[in-house]
Design a protein around this motif. Sequence first.
Motif, mmCIF file in Angstrom:
data_model
loop_
_atom_site.group_PDB
_atom_site.id
_atom_site.type_symbol
_atom_site.label_atom_id
_atom_site.label_comp_id
_atom_site.label_asym_id
_atom_site.label_seq_id
_atom_site.Cartn_x
_atom_site.Cartn_y
_atom_site.Cartn_z
ATOM 1 N N LYS A 190 0.848 -1.201 0.000
ATOM 2 C CA LYS A 190 0.000 0.000 0.000
ATOM 3 C C LYS A 190 0.878 1.243 0.000
ATOM 4 C CE LYS A 190 -3.853 1.551 2.928
ATOM 5 N NZ LYS A 190 -3.455 2.890 3.249
ATOM 6 N N PRO A 191 0.734 2.111 -1.005
ATOM 7 C CA PRO A 191 1.494 3.363 -0.958
ATOM 8 C C PRO A 191 1.018 4.230 0.211
ATOM 9 C CG PRO A 191 0.033 3.327 -2.864
ATOM 10 C CD PRO A 191 -0.120 2.013 -2.176
ATOM 11 N N ALA A 192 1.870 5.118 0.657
ATOM 12 C CA ALA A 192 1.562 5.949 1.832
ATOM 13 C C ALA A 192 0.261 6.720 1.672
ATOM 14 C CB ALA A 192 2.709 6.918 2.092
ATOM 15 N N ASP A 193 -0.063 7.146 0.459
ATOM 16 C CA ASP A 193 -1.244 7.984 0.260
ATOM 17 C C ASP A 193 -2.323 7.311 -0.581
ATOM 18 O OD1 ASP A 193 0.196 7.974 -2.062
ATOM 19 O OD2 ASP A 193 -0.009 10.121 -2.446
ATOM 20 N N GLY A 194 -2.372 5.993 -0.577
ATOM 21 C CA GLY A 194 -3.391 5.343 -1.386
ATOM 22 C C GLY A 194 -3.506 3.853 -1.121
ATOM 23 N N LEU A 195 -4.046 3.168 -2.113
ATOM 24 C CA LEU A 195 -4.268 1.727 -2.035
ATOM 25 C C LEU A 195 -3.345 1.004 -3.003
ATOM 26 C CD1 LEU A 195 -8.168 1.736 -2.155
ATOM 27 C CD2 LEU A 195 -6.750 1.176 -0.172
ATOM 28 N N PRO A 196 -3.017 -0.260 -2.706
ATOM 29 C CA PRO A 196 -2.272 -1.021 -3.704
ATOM 30 C C PRO A 196 -3.188 -1.345 -4.883
ATOM 31 C CG PRO A 196 -2.851 -2.430 -1.850
ATOM 32 C CD PRO A 196 -3.298 -1.029 -1.505
ATOM 33 N N HIS A 205 -4.298 3.796 -7.493
ATOM 34 C CA HIS A 205 -4.008 3.962 -6.060
ATOM 35 C C HIS A 205 -5.035 4.819 -5.325
ATOM 36 C CE1 HIS A 205 -0.287 1.790 -6.447
ATOM 37 N NE2 HIS A 205 0.070 2.573 -7.450
ATOM 38 N N ARG A 206 -6.118 5.251 -6.009
ATOM 39 C CA ARG A 206 -7.137 6.100 -5.381
ATOM 40 C C ARG A 206 -8.552 5.527 -5.479
ATOM 41 N NH1 ARG A 206 -4.092 9.327 -8.295
ATOM 42 N NH2 ARG A 206 -5.637 9.619 -9.901
ATOM 43 N N ASN A 207 -8.938 5.073 -6.663
ATOM 44 C CA ASN A 207 -10.311 4.631 -6.905
ATOM 45 C C ASN A 207 -10.381 3.104 -6.954
ATOM 46 O OD1 ASN A 207 -11.531 7.323 -7.362
ATOM 47 N ND2 ASN A 207 -10.032 7.368 -9.025
ATOM 48 N N VAL A 208 -11.155 2.542 -6.044
ATOM 49 C CA VAL A 208 -11.246 1.084 -5.942
ATOM 50 C C VAL A 208 -11.805 0.514 -7.236
ATOM 51 C CG1 VAL A 208 -12.301 -0.846 -4.703
ATOM 52 C CG2 VAL A 208 -11.511 1.164 -3.430
#
Length: 183
Positions: free
Chosen positions: A36-42, A149-152
Motif C-alpha cells: 500500500k502506498p503511503a497515500d493510497g491503495l495497492p 491507487h485512489r479509486n477502488v
Amino acid sequence: MSEKPQDRSYTAEAAPLSALSHPDHIWFFEYWRARKPADGLPGRHDIDPADFPKLLPRVAMIAVEAAEGGFRYRYRLAGTEIVSRAGRDPTGKTFDELYQGDYLKSAQALYDELRRSKEPHFSERVFPIGDGESFLRYDRLILPLAGDHRNVDQFLLLIVVVEQRGRVRREGSFERAGRSRSR
C-alpha cells in the motif's frame, strides 16, 4: 425440494480487523499493507499471486464495473476451494447473476460501502450447504485494490473455513457436507 444457494439466508457479522486471528488472514492483510502506498491503495499490479500459492484455492478477485445508476461487481476469479465448497463457479458472473433478494441487496450494499470507504473488511459468515441442515462457517477478509491507487476497481478476498457441519463426504483433498454418493 431443496432450496437453491441464491435463495438461502446467509448470516454475516462484521468484525474489527483486530479480530483477525488466523495466520493466513494476518499474513494476507500484512502483505496487502506492505504494498500500500503511503497515500493510497495497492493496485492489482502490486499483488503477485506467486507470493501466496498455498492461499490461492481460497482467494477470489472481484472487479468493480460502472453500470447504469451505479456499480456492479463481477467475480474475475474464484479459487478451487471456494468453487468446490460453494458447489458452483462464480468466475465471470456478476452479483446479480448469482444472487437474489435480500442477499443480493446486502452484497451490493456492502461492496458499495467498501468501494466508497476504501477500507478492508473482515466478517464471520455462515453459508448453508448440502441438504439444508448442513453449513459452512468461514471468516472472510476483503481488501480493496485501486489501479490508480485512489479509486477502488477490484477487491481481493480470502476465506478461512472455521467449521463445517452436517453430513460430510470426502471429495478430493477435503470434506464436503451433503449427501454421500452411492458407490
